[in-house]
Design an enzyme around this catalytic site. Structure first.
Site, PDB file in Angstrom:
ATOM      1  CE  LYS A  94      -2.215  -0.956   3.847  1.00  0.00           C
ATOM      2  NZ  LYS A  94      -1.584  -2.231   4.272  1.00  0.00           N
ATOM      3  NE  ARG A 146      -4.352  -1.336   9.757  1.00  0.00           N
ATOM      4  CZ  ARG A 146      -3.307  -0.887   9.072  1.00  0.00           C
ATOM      5  NH1 ARG A 146      -3.358   0.270   8.461  1.00  0.00           N
ATOM      6  NH2 ARG A 146      -2.223  -1.604   8.993  1.00  0.00           N
ATOM      7  NE  ARG A 177       7.674  -2.504   6.379  1.00  0.00           N
ATOM      8  CZ  ARG A 177       6.366  -2.296   6.432  1.00  0.00           C
ATOM      9  NH1 ARG A 177       5.709  -1.939   5.346  1.00  0.00           N
ATOM     10  NH2 ARG A 177       5.720  -2.475   7.557  1.00  0.00           N
ATOM     11  NE  ARG A 206       6.261  -0.254  10.382  1.00  0.00           N
ATOM     12  CZ  ARG A 206       5.156  -0.280   9.663  1.00  0.00           C
ATOM     13  NH1 ARG A 206       5.087   0.373   8.518  1.00  0.00           N
ATOM     14  NH2 ARG A 206       4.118  -0.975  10.080  1.00  0.00           N
ATOM     15  NE  ARG A 256       2.222  -4.882  11.136  1.00  0.00           N
ATOM     16  CZ  ARG A 256       3.359  -4.752  10.454  1.00  0.00           C
ATOM     17  NH1 ARG A 256       4.472  -5.285  10.916  1.00  0.00           N
ATOM     18  NH2 ARG A 256       3.381  -4.090   9.328  1.00  0.00           N
TER      19      ARG A 256
END
Ligand code: ADP
Length: 221
Positions: free
Chosen positions: A13, A88, A124, A157, A168
């Site tokens: 996204k 969400r 990431r 992160r 998540r």
């Protein structure tokens, strides 16, 4: 033009939102970025959000809505924007409708398998200053560990750890995935295969968007 990006964590996204911003000038409005900014600045809201984000759940709807309303009221959002990470859950979709915002709403559902999510999030790295997104294998920065855009040291992160990634994903399947049925019923939903490389996903999103806008050479310029 109001564009909503739906998809699991790691579905791309943020990458797609950034590509649409640079191609058409629509600002990227990311509730994840807004929340992380509040956490960094240690605002009262940020202190509450930090613990909720760290466990892989959702931050409470009222907090996120307050941040979102403030962001959407800024001038750069007048001509449209890309929403990354909102809504969400069903209550957030109701709140968004209740804002009564003008302009057509286009929803993209970025489909990725859970296995791809885990691989992407583990590799990431992000810039804590400008939120640029990298991946150790798929999109390394020019200089290892340093943001191409602003030169800040990259970080992993806090919620990109295996346990939090699993939470998540659970949150996504339980709370966010039901939004797909809601938006398909409103006929504004476009399903995109998100498993491929970023360039291919971006190309497909732009193809759909440009067909809708009727501008084969690009919507903005
Ligand atoms: P991702 O999509 O990869 O999970 P984000 O940066 O969009 O990453 O969001 C990070 C975290 O911020 C989420 O796990 C959640 O805790 C919180 N968050 C972001 N957007 C929302 C939202 N609309 N409602 C509630 N919590 C949110």
């Amino acid at each position: 033009m109001r564009i909503i990006l739906l998809g699991a964590p790691g579905s791309g996204k943020g990458t797609v939102a950034e590509a649409l911003r640079s191609a058409y000038g629509f600002p990227k409005v990311s509730t994840g970025d807004l929340l992380r900014e509040a956490v960094r600045e240690k605002t009262p809201l940020g202190l509450v959000a930090a613990s909720q984000m760290g466990q892989g759940g959702l931050v409470d709807d009222a907090t996120v809505l307050a941040l979102l309303r403030e962001r959407l009221s800024r001038e750069d959002c007048l001509g449209g924007y890309v929403l990354d990470g909102y809504p969400r859950n069903l209550a957030q979709a109701d709140s968004l409708d209740a804002l009564g915002l003008p302009g057509p709403e286009i929803v993209f559902d970025l489909r990725v398998s859970d296995a791809v999510v885990v691989e992407r999030l583990a590799g990431r790295r992000t810039c804590p200053n400008c939120e640029a997104i990298y991946h150790l294998a798929n999109k390394p920065p020019r200089k290892a560990g340093v943001c191409d855009v602003c030169g800040t040291g990259l970080v992993q992160r806090a919620d990109d750890t295996p346990e939090v990634i699993r939470e998540r994903l659970k949150t996504y399947h339980a709370k966010t995935e039901p939004l797909i049925a809601r938006y398909s019923a409103k006929a504004s939903l476009h399903r995109i295969d998100g498993d491929g490389r970023a360039e291919a996903v971006i190309r497909e999103v732009r193809r759909v968007l440009e067909a809708l806008l009727g501008h084969p050479d690009g919507a903005g310029h």
